[in-house]
Scaffold this active site. Sequence first.
Site, PDB file in Angstrom:
ATOM      1  N   LYS A   1       0.858  -1.198   0.000  1.00  0.00           N
ATOM      2  CA  LYS A   1       0.000   0.000   0.000  1.00  0.00           C
ATOM      3  C   LYS A   1       0.884   1.234   0.000  1.00  0.00           C
ATOM      4  CE  LYS A   1       0.773   1.211   4.602  1.00  0.00           C
ATOM      5  NZ  LYS A   1       1.481   2.381   5.076  1.00  0.00           N
TER       6      LYS A   1
ATOM      7  N   ASP B   1      -2.612  -1.236  10.507  1.00  0.00           N
ATOM      8  CA  ASP B   1      -2.745  -1.288   9.051  1.00  0.00           C
ATOM      9  C   ASP B   1      -3.313  -2.609   8.531  1.00  0.00           C
ATOM     10  OD1 ASP B   1      -1.865   1.241   8.639  1.00  0.00           O
ATOM     11  OD2 ASP B   1       0.142   0.698   7.944  1.00  0.00           O
TER      12      ASP B   1
HETATM   13  C1  LIG Z   1       1.589   5.082   9.916  1.00  0.00           C
HETATM   14  C2  LIG Z   1       0.770   3.982   9.330  1.00  0.00           C
HETATM   15  O1  LIG Z   1       1.593   3.066   8.636  1.00  0.00           O
HETATM   16  C3  LIG Z   1      -0.200   4.561   8.311  1.00  0.00           C
HETATM   17  O2  LIG Z   1      -0.635   3.611   7.418  1.00  0.00           O
HETATM   18  C4  LIG Z   1       0.035   3.222  10.389  1.00  0.00           C
HETATM   19  O3  LIG Z   1      -0.772   4.089  11.153  1.00  0.00           O
HETATM   20  C5  LIG Z   1       0.925   2.393  11.274  1.00  0.00           C
HETATM   21  O4  LIG Z   1       0.361   1.145  11.327  1.00  0.00           O
HETATM   22  P1  LIG Z   1       1.121  -0.158  11.848  1.00  0.00           P
HETATM   23  O5  LIG Z   1       2.513  -0.207  11.290  1.00  0.00           O
HETATM   24  O6  LIG Z   1       0.204  -1.311  11.580  1.00  0.00           O
HETATM   25  O7  LIG Z   1       1.239   0.197  13.366  1.00  0.00           O
HETATM   26  P2  LIG Z   1       1.017  -0.711  14.668  1.00  0.00           P
HETATM   27  O8  LIG Z   1       1.887  -1.924  14.551  1.00  0.00           O
HETATM   28  O9  LIG Z   1      -0.429  -0.880  14.922  1.00  0.00           O
HETATM   29  O10 LIG Z   1       1.590   0.272  15.776  1.00  0.00           O
HETATM   30  C6  LIG Z   1       2.948   0.507  15.984  1.00  0.00           C
HETATM   31  C7  LIG Z   1       3.065   1.628  16.989  1.00  0.00           C
HETATM   32  O11 LIG Z   1       2.763   2.890  16.367  1.00  0.00           O
HETATM   33  C8  LIG Z   1       2.020   3.725  17.236  1.00  0.00           C
HETATM   34  N1  LIG Z   1       0.754   4.115  16.591  1.00  0.00           N
HETATM   35  C9  LIG Z   1       0.239   3.376  15.560  1.00  0.00           C
HETATM   36  C10 LIG Z   1      -0.927   3.774  14.934  1.00  0.00           C
HETATM   37  C11 LIG Z   1      -1.583   4.943  15.400  1.00  0.00           C
HETATM   38  N2  LIG Z   1      -2.701   5.367  14.830  1.00  0.00           N
HETATM   39  N3  LIG Z   1      -1.058   5.653  16.427  1.00  0.00           N
HETATM   40  C12 LIG Z   1       0.103   5.256  17.034  1.00  0.00           C
HETATM   41  O12 LIG Z   1       0.563   5.921  17.958  1.00  0.00           O
HETATM   42  C13 LIG Z   1       1.854   2.973  18.523  1.00  0.00           C
HETATM   43  O13 LIG Z   1       2.894   3.381  19.387  1.00  0.00           O
HETATM   44  C14 LIG Z   1       2.092   1.525  18.142  1.00  0.00           C
HETATM   45  O14 LIG Z   1       2.641   0.791  19.188  1.00  0.00           O
HETATM   46  N1  LIG Z   2       6.038 -11.113   7.597  1.00  0.00           N
HETATM   47  C1  LIG Z   2       6.662  -9.967   7.938  1.00  0.00           C
HETATM   48  N2  LIG Z   2       7.084  -9.131   6.980  1.00  0.00           N
HETATM   49  C2  LIG Z   2       7.694  -7.968   7.290  1.00  0.00           C
HETATM   50  N3  LIG Z   2       7.932  -7.560   8.539  1.00  0.00           N
HETATM   51  C3  LIG Z   2       7.529  -8.349   9.546  1.00  0.00           C
HETATM   52  C4  LIG Z   2       6.869  -9.580   9.289  1.00  0.00           C
HETATM   53  N4  LIG Z   2       6.575 -10.119  10.465  1.00  0.00           N
HETATM   54  C5  LIG Z   2       7.026  -9.296  11.409  1.00  0.00           C
HETATM   55  N5  LIG Z   2       7.607  -8.223  10.888  1.00  0.00           N
HETATM   56  C6  LIG Z   2       8.172  -7.088  11.623  1.00  0.00           C
HETATM   57  O1  LIG Z   2       7.241  -6.015  11.539  1.00  0.00           O
HETATM   58  C7  LIG Z   2       7.905  -4.776  11.343  1.00  0.00           C
HETATM   59  C8  LIG Z   2       7.059  -3.789  10.512  1.00  0.00           C
HETATM   60  O2  LIG Z   2       6.639  -4.404   9.340  1.00  0.00           O
HETATM   61  P1  LIG Z   2       5.844  -3.670   8.166  1.00  0.00           P
HETATM   62  O3  LIG Z   2       6.509  -4.047   6.888  1.00  0.00           O
HETATM   63  O4  LIG Z   2       4.375  -3.922   8.255  1.00  0.00           O
HETATM   64  O5  LIG Z   2       6.067  -2.149   8.505  1.00  0.00           O
HETATM   65  P2  LIG Z   2       6.103  -0.944   7.578  1.00  0.00           P
HETATM   66  O6  LIG Z   2       6.692  -1.330   6.258  1.00  0.00           O
HETATM   67  O7  LIG Z   2       6.733   0.178   8.330  1.00  0.00           O
HETATM   68  O8  LIG Z   2       4.625  -0.639   7.228  1.00  0.00           O
HETATM   69  P3  LIG Z   2       3.544   0.268   7.937  1.00  0.00           P
HETATM   70  O9  LIG Z   2       4.188   0.959   9.114  1.00  0.00           O
HETATM   71  O10 LIG Z   2       3.124   1.206   6.856  1.00  0.00           O
HETATM   72  O11 LIG Z   2       2.492  -0.724   8.309  1.00  0.00           O
HETATM   73  C9  LIG Z   2       9.208  -5.148  10.687  1.00  0.00           C
HETATM   74  O12 LIG Z   2      10.211  -4.337  11.179  1.00  0.00           O
HETATM   75  C10 LIG Z   2       9.485  -6.599  11.047  1.00  0.00           C
HETATM   76  O13 LIG Z   2      10.482  -6.713  12.033  1.00  0.00           O
END
Ligand SMILES: C[C@](O)(CO)[C@H](O)COP(=O)(O)OP(=O)(O)OC[C@H]1O[C@@H](n2ccc(N)nc2=O)[C@H](O)[C@@H]1O
Ligand SMILES: Nc1ncnc2c1ncn2[C@@H]1O[C@H](COP(=O)(O)OP(=O)(O)OP(=O)(O)O)[C@@H](O)[C@H]1O
Length: 296
Positions: free
Chosen positions: A13, A139
Amino acid sequence: MATQTLTLTAPAKLNLMLRILGRRADGYHELQTVFQLLDFGDSLVFRTSDDHQIHLHCPGVDVSPEQNLVYRAAALLRQASGNTALGAHISVEKRLPAGGGIGGGSSDAATTLLGLNQLWQCGFDLNALAELGRQLGADVPVFVRGHSAFAEGVGERLTTVSIEPRWYLVLTPACHVSTATLFSDPRLTRDSAAITLAALRDRRLNTHWLDTYAGNDFQPLVEDLYPEVRQAREWLAQHAKAFLTGTGACVFAGFESESAAQAVFNARPEGWEGFVAKGVDESLAHRQLAKFAATV
Ligand SMILES: C[C@](O)(CO)[C@H](O)COP(=O)(O)OP(=O)(O)OC[C@H]1O[C@@H](n2ccc(N)nc2=O)[C@H](O)[C@@H]1O
Ligand SMILES: Nc1ncnc2c1ncn2[C@@H]1O[C@H](COP(=O)(O)OP(=O)(O)OP(=O)(O)O)[C@@H](O)[C@H]1O
């Protein structure tokens, strides 16, 4: 249960815009964002297993198998189903960089919920799967629902939108951004004005809408912390309007044709990684799932 194999694409995405409106008492942030799904992603192969175990093969991810979002999604679904005898072999071919802001881990988790719900015949609907997904990450629900969307709340309140199709060039700088660390940084701007629903009108987001509302509140902070992200975005900005997605590290620009996106991609500095993909309203995983369901 006869052994069946199902192969699904876990799409990437882009956050075409992202505004942070405030912080809630529980520390999570209120935001508004547009999720654009792409026709490019990781590939997941699911096979049922008779040994009641979840076996995961996922090279290229820096976490233990039990912490991998694919494993966690499978375990969560099995627990929710109440049938501890369920087992699966899951093999993941990663194409999306972890920590890139293109949702690789979240999309893998959602695709696992969708795939195993089908193979294990759990019978959960999309609402139930999205609710399970929410427990794995903010997400995950949009990938479970499988449609481009405008998101509000902490990212869980989704309004389906249709986005004018464009081709995207995504550059993936070789740094890993921690989403949690960025959200907790005191320098983050958290007071953007909300877009009103009127701005969504017929829920069709055309180029004019995107040009008006594009921008990402994480961008200044991420670029200060990671100079390679600024470098990539500034290089791309010489060719088209360029933005950060999610919390980075990936940056992107939209183009009217594949050839225009590819031409800029081909001109990138040596050693820079990335890809060109088409924006799609409907997730590839959902199309593949519908095809599979029609054959069983
Ligand atoms: C920034 C985005 O990627 C936009 O698509 C998302 O909001 C993040 O989504 P994500 O990676 O799935 O995040 P999560 O794994 O749910 O959260 C990671 C951390 O980000 C912070 N977090 C996340 C989402 C949100 N709306 N507020 C937050 O403050 C929280 O500290 C949480 O512990
Ligand atoms: N199958 C997997 N693929 C990728 N990362 C993974 C997986 N399982 C666990 N993780 C952990 O989750 C963390 C975040 O992954 P992800 O790729 O969803 O984050 P991102 O690319 O920052 O996306 P977003 O914050 O937009 O959701 C990674 O740093 C990794 O350590």
